[in-house]
Design an enzyme around this catalytic site. Structure first.
Site, short mmCIF file in Angstrom:
data_model
loop_
_atom_site.label_atom_id
_atom_site.label_comp_id
_atom_site.label_asym_id
_atom_site.label_seq_id
_atom_site.Cartn_x
_atom_site.Cartn_y
_atom_site.Cartn_z
N THR B 31 0.86 -1.20 0.00
CA THR B 31 0.00 0.00 0.00
C THR B 31 0.89 1.25 0.00
OG1 THR B 31 0.03 -0.01 2.39
CG2 THR B 31 -1.83 -1.13 1.33
N VAL B 32 0.31 2.36 -0.47
CA VAL B 32 1.06 3.63 -0.46
C VAL B 32 0.32 4.59 0.45
CG1 VAL B 32 2.10 3.46 -2.75
CG2 VAL B 32 -0.24 4.29 -2.51
N THR B 33 1.04 5.57 0.96
CA THR B 33 0.37 6.52 1.88
C THR B 33 -0.73 7.23 1.09
OG1 THR B 33 1.90 8.22 1.20
CG2 THR B 33 2.43 7.02 3.22
N GLN B 34 -1.87 7.37 1.67
CA GLN B 34 -2.98 8.03 0.96
C GLN B 34 -3.64 9.06 1.85
OE1 GLN B 34 -5.65 5.16 -0.62
NE2 GLN B 34 -4.41 4.89 -2.44
N SER B 35 -2.84 9.74 2.67
CA SER B 35 -3.44 10.87 3.40
C SER B 35 -2.34 11.89 3.67
CB SER B 35 -4.01 10.35 4.73
OG SER B 35 -2.97 9.68 5.40
#
Lengths: 293, 275, 267, 264
Positions: B31-35
């Site tokens: 997953t990649v940072t999304q915030s």
């Protein structure tokens, strides 16, 4: 030449019985019939110059640049097979970019020379590729000041040396020359191409190793040396192209740029004049000998 | 004594207890940072007769903590374009580095001008170099591409400069790649607070073309003050840039002036009054 | 000396430091019919002689529009030219989608230059057997570039490649200083006159065998006059510009080219 | 502001679709996932005449309750050989999520340009319509959130309008409204273009009453209908307004008209 007919000189990466890679030596021949290019390392910068033989009057004057910029503080000039040289420059720019991606700082001249040396050397290891038909001169000015890391936010800690050894001097002007074999050395003055012998003789006369000459002097000397190196193949017309790099407080503010038109034309005028003066001296010397007989 | 390599360089389990690896995500998709984490607030800009004025405060907030107070959120490109970043500061840094590399590529194409003698080239329309409109199109595609891979650059960006006809250019692009242009623009809180003010002066392209530089700078400073009054994640130190055909004037440490908090008295709960 | 051992592939240097395969590829360019290009301050022009395989066959197309601001003239293997022109088309379209502007001609030409260079350095690859004249305009005005199979690309004021192109180049060198300030029609006229120099004596310019391509740039408004190719009857008005020194005996029928062409060269 | 607010209900009027992330998600799912879509409002309309087609759209772009821009065209000429599209023959209108709309337009334009380069003639509206359908369906599981309408003239020179849903199902129609105020404009068109629920007075009793006979409308009538349609939509829908952009496609070419709309 023991090579021809023995079959050892037909493909790359093959050693002849006396331990030579003839394809690389033949590649050096391709370099020798190209226009002369030189580099001069002075105490406050680097000057690069090239003799561009005008192959046809239909060429657009001043449009076909041969000295390339790599990153912003590095210049590359080359002699020999020009398409190979452009490929070399493209690769050098990729190396400079990947360095920035990893370390967030500009690549140093020595690291670029090392990487490009490897790249050229790799082209002598396999039969599936041929060596580069160029010798490249790489000149650069590594930053002496503590540059902010790219994209840096805020000014960072105000105390401590930040890992730097205070009395060691960093950065400065550097000059390297890389041959088709991948071999490279650091130079005070470098020359390659057709007129390299004459150019080397002139470069050795300058005081580059001692106190060193200034950037302005080097621009004038470079023009003169190219005119001298061109002298023997007088018939062919040529176009002189010069570039320079200084420190952040110098005329180019750390960037590799073409020498301004006015300065270049002035340097060419002096070069032509000094060329004519030296011709007169030879006449006097010849007459002198005649008189003695 | 436990000589196994796993124990080397680690605090001893018998003293500190077993290592709690629950926060690690060793199963499931990458997953990649999304915030957004460290964020910048509004960026505002307005067109005027010869160019564009843009401003953004120097604050980078870490949630509700005013974490960094000297963050330059206006960046320049090839001294022809000003780019203002709202939203995530780390993505801003990445974009700034990326644009610096793009500028380096641009410097490789040394274009001999049409004729050395016959026309002086203003910096903003140096032939062969990317102008603001070109750079905006590039940024728009970059943001949209990152959105498509669900790894967005969490920003809203204003791009100001001149377009191919050397007319003032101002446009916005955000983390989804949505892009638009208008005589005045603002991101974040500015869209609600600053735009109504700016639209009084630059409602249409014609109105904006009548504004002088001084008027435009005045309106922008007025809006920065209103934003400081009302936006709880704003700061009274800001950067302001003016871009026109002669290039960019960027001031990165302006102090907000002529503040008057008199209106606060009338707000219930402010200070000691209980009315 | 022993040329035949060193000319089998494009990764072998000869003792004099030459790559014969690249030099042979340059010969393939000379098999193609002649094309001429000229650039002025406001326009860039390409003119070409088209050849037909036989009397009743159609004429080989020589001028190709790549994008609204750039077009090419080819000499040599048409199939190689198609590969390069498709690549150039995609690059221009991609550049316009990414930057919404005319792609600078220099960077377009550099791309095919480095593409061609790779084919001269790796085993199993062969150099492109086609030469191009690339005429186009961008923010810095009109440009004319020559592309060679070696990967060499240079900007020219005017140039000619293909069969007997040396005569055309001589004409261009004689009129070199007129081109910079020539008008659109004058440029085309110069181009056609240069073409005529390269014609075999009994051949002449006709509406069947001549193609004209023009692109322009208005500096004040920065507007592009899109690249356009004129063939067939559209070329008539330009041919009249150079009809004055027609040889006596009227227009002979165009005789068939005599050279035998080994590969499917663009005749 | 709406973008950063943690409170989903503040995410603007939920007219076209509900974008509020679910809160009662199963354990472990992240609460604030990145939502790749948003609704930029605006409305489009296309009417085909006997020998013309009119494509129209407002020029307002919104996100939530704020107006991003008062002039953001939604109707584009495509397939021209030059960037000013002077020789274009097709018109595409997109409404919904603006970034997807623009991406869709640029892809279709590039494909039409390559078609024209390869085949030496412009793409027919029928072929382009089918190609657009495949483009939309390629992203069936991450759709272009845009309601596309393609307009042009068919082989016989009659007006042609093809309308789409976001994933590519399409149909040729006489007229179609799309976007935020589609539900307001479409009934108006049914009545005024296809004369639905209009009867010839005194032509019979009960079922014998005859429906008014349909006839192709003139260009002037259609232009008036378009203006009235949008004036109505602007009154009752906050996401529509500022400007009306119309493109009239005839065999002479494509004419563009920009008219003001209420800016409230």
């Amino acid at each position: 030449m023991t090579s021809i007919g023995t079959g050892y000189d037909l493909s790359n990466s093959i050693f002849s019985p006396d331990g030579r890679n003839f394809q690389v030596e033949y590649a050096v021949k391709a370099v020798e019939n190209g226009g002369t290019s030189i580099g001069i390392r002075c105490k406050d910068g680097v000057v690069l110059a090239v003799e561009k033989i005008v192959t046809s009057k239909l060429l657009k004057p001043g449009a076909n640049k041969r000295i390339a910029t790599v990153d912003r503080h590095l210049g590359v000039v080359y002699s020999g097979m020009l398409p190979d040289g452009r490929h070399f420059v493209d690769r050098a720019r990729d190396e400079a970019r990947s360095w920035r991606d990893n370390f967030k700082t500009p690549i140093t001249t020595s690291d670029l020379a090392s990487r490009m040396g490897n790249y050229l050397q790799a082209h002598t290891l396999y039969q599936s590729v041929r060596p580069f038909g160029i010798t490249a001169i790489v000149g650069g000015f590594d930053a002496q000041e503590e540059l902010p890391v790219d994209g840096q936010v805020g000014s960072g800690p105000s105390c401590g040396a930040g890992g730097k050894n205070p009395d060691k001097k960093y950065g400065g002007p550097f000059l390297y020359m890389i041959e088709p074999s991948g071999l490279y050395w650091g130079y005070y003055g470098a020359a390659t191409g057709k007129g390299r012998q004459a150019a080397k003789a002139e470069l050795e006369k300058l005081d580059l190793t001692g106190e060193g000459i200034t950037l302005e002097e080097a621009v004038k000397e470079a023009a003169r040396i190219i005119y001298v190196a061109h002298d023997d193949s007088k018939d062919k017309e040529f176009e002189l192209e010069m570039s320079w790099i200084s420190g952040r407080d110098g005329p180019t503010k750390g960037l590799h740029q073409e020498v301004p038109k006015a300065l270049r034309e002035e340097a060419e005028r002096l070069a032509k004049k000094s060329l004519d003066d030296s011709d007169d001296e030879e006449e006097e010397k010849k007459e002198g000998d005649k008189m003695e007989e | 004594m436990d000589h196994r390599p796993q124990a080397w360089g680690r605090p001893r389990d018998d003293v500190y207890g077993a290592y709690d690896a629950s926060y690690l995500n060793n199963s499931g998709p990458r997953t990649v940072t999304q915030s957004p984490v460290v964020t910048g607030t509004s960026v505002i800009a307005i067109k005027y007769k010869d160019g564009v004025v843009m401003a953004a405060d120097n604050l980078a907030s870490y949630g509700s903590l005013a974490r960094f107070t000297d963050v330059k959120r206006l960046r320049t490109f090839l001294d022809t374009t000003v780019i203002g970043f709202g939203g995530d500061v780390s993505d801003m840094q990445f974009l700034d580095r990326h644009l610096k590399e793009l500028a380096t590529d641009e410097s490789y194409e040394v274009e001999p001008t049409l004729d050395d003698e016959d026309d002086e080239e203003s910096s903003s329309s140096k032939p062969g170099h990317l102008n603001a409109a070109n750079l905006f199109k590039y940024l728009q595609k970059l943001m949209y591409q990152r959105r498509n891979s669900f790894d967005p650059l969490w920003n809203q960006i204003l791009v100001a400069g001149l377009d191919s006809d050397s007319k003032p250019f101002l446009a916005s692009v955000d983390l989804r790649g949505t892009s638009f242009t208008s005589p005045s623009l603002a991101t974040g809180f500015g869209a609600a607070l600053a735009q109504p003010i700016m639209r009084k002066y630059a409602g249409t392209e014609e109105d904006a073309a009548k504004l002088t530089r001084e008027q435009a700078v005045e309106v922008v400073k007025e809006c920065m003050k209103v934003l400081f009054y009302r936006d709880a994640r704003s700061l009274d130190r800001y950067s302001i840039a003016v871009v026109n055909k002669d290039g960019i004037e960027l001031k990165e440490d302006e102090q907000l002036e002529k503040q008057s908090w008199a209106f606060a008295e009338r707000i219930k709960g402010y200070g000691t009054q209980t009315v | 000396m022993f040329r035949n051992n060193y000319d089998n592939d494009s990764v072998t240097f000869s003792p004099q430091g030459r790559i014969f395969q690249v030099e042979y590829a340059a010969e393939a360019v000379k098999q193609g019919s002649v094309v001429v290009g000229i650039a002025s301050k406001t326009h860039a022009v390409l003119v070409a002689i088209k050849r037909n395989a036989e009397e009743l066959s159609s004429y080989q197309k020589k001028l190709f529009p790549i994008d609204e601001h750039v077009g090419i003239a080819i000499a040599g293997l048409t199939s190689d030219a198609r590969v390069l022109s498709n690549f150039m088309k995609q690059q221009c379209l991609g550049h316009r989608l990414t930057y919404s502007r005319n792609m600078p001609i220099r960077s377009l030409v550099d791309m095919i230059g480095s593409k061609a260079q790779i084919n001269t350095q790796h085993y199993g690859k062969r150099p492109y057997g086609v030469g191009l004249l690339v005429a186009g305009v961008d923010d810095s005005g009109p440009h004319l570039f020559e592309f060679q199979p070696s990967g060499m690309t240079e900007e020219m004021i005017a140039f000619a490649i293909g069969a007997r192109s040396q005569m055309a180049r001589t004409y261009l060198e004689r009129n070199l200083d007129k081109f910079k300030t020539s008008t659109r029609e004058e440029l085309i006229e110069h181009g056609l006159r240069a073409l005529k120099e390269s014609l075999v004596q009994d051949r002449e310019l006709t509406v069947e065998n001549t193609s004209v391509g023009v692109v322009g740039y208005v500096k004040e408004t920065k507007k592009t006059e899109p690249f356009q190719v004129f063939d067939g009857h559209e070329v008539q008005r330009y041919l009249e510009l150079v009809a004055d020194d027609k040889k006596e005996g009227g227009p002979q029928a165009a005789t068939v080219e005599d050279e035998s062409t080994a590969m499917d060269v663009d005749a | 502001m709406a973008m950063f607010s943690q409170n989903p209900l503040l995410n603007g009027p939920n007219y076209s679709f509900s974008e509020a992330p679910k809160f009662n998600a199963p354990e472990g799912a992240r609460q604030h996932r990145f939502d790749p879509y948003t609704d930029n409002g605006g409305s489009t309309l296309a009417i085909a005449g006997a020998d013309f087609t009119i494509m129209a759209g407002d020029t307002r772009l919104t996100s939530g309750y704020s107006i991003n821009s008062r002039f953001h065209p939604k109707v584009f000429k495509i397939g021209g050989t030059t960037s000013d599209q002077s020789d274009a023959t097709l018109v595409l209108s997109v409404v919904g999520f603006a970034a997807d709309g623009e991406a869709l337009k640029e892809r279709l334009d590039a494909i039409c340009k390559m078609y024209r380069y390869r085949h030496g003639k412009p793409m027919s509206v029928k072929a382009c319509a089918q190609r657009l359908s495949t483009i939309l369906y390629q992203k069936r599981f991450f759709p272009y959130y845009a309601y596309a309408i393609l307009g042009g003239l068919d082989e016989e020179g009659k007006g042609a309008v093809y309308s789409y849903d976001p994933v590519g199902s399409y149909e040729r129609e006489q007229c179609r409204a799309g976007g935020a105020a589609a539900s307001l404009i479409m009934p108006f068109l049914d009545n005024q273009v296809n004369f639905k629920n209009q009867f010839i007075p005194g032509s019979g009793e009960g079922h014998a009453l005859q429906e008014r006979e349909r006839r192709p409308l003139t260009r002037q009538e259609v232009e008036t209908l378009v203006k009235d349609a949008f004036d109505g939509a602007v009154e009752r829908h906050i996401e529509v307004g500022d400007g009306l952009q119309m493109m009239i496609i005839t065999k002479e070419g494509i004419e563009e008209v920009i008219l003001p709309l209420k800016r409230d």
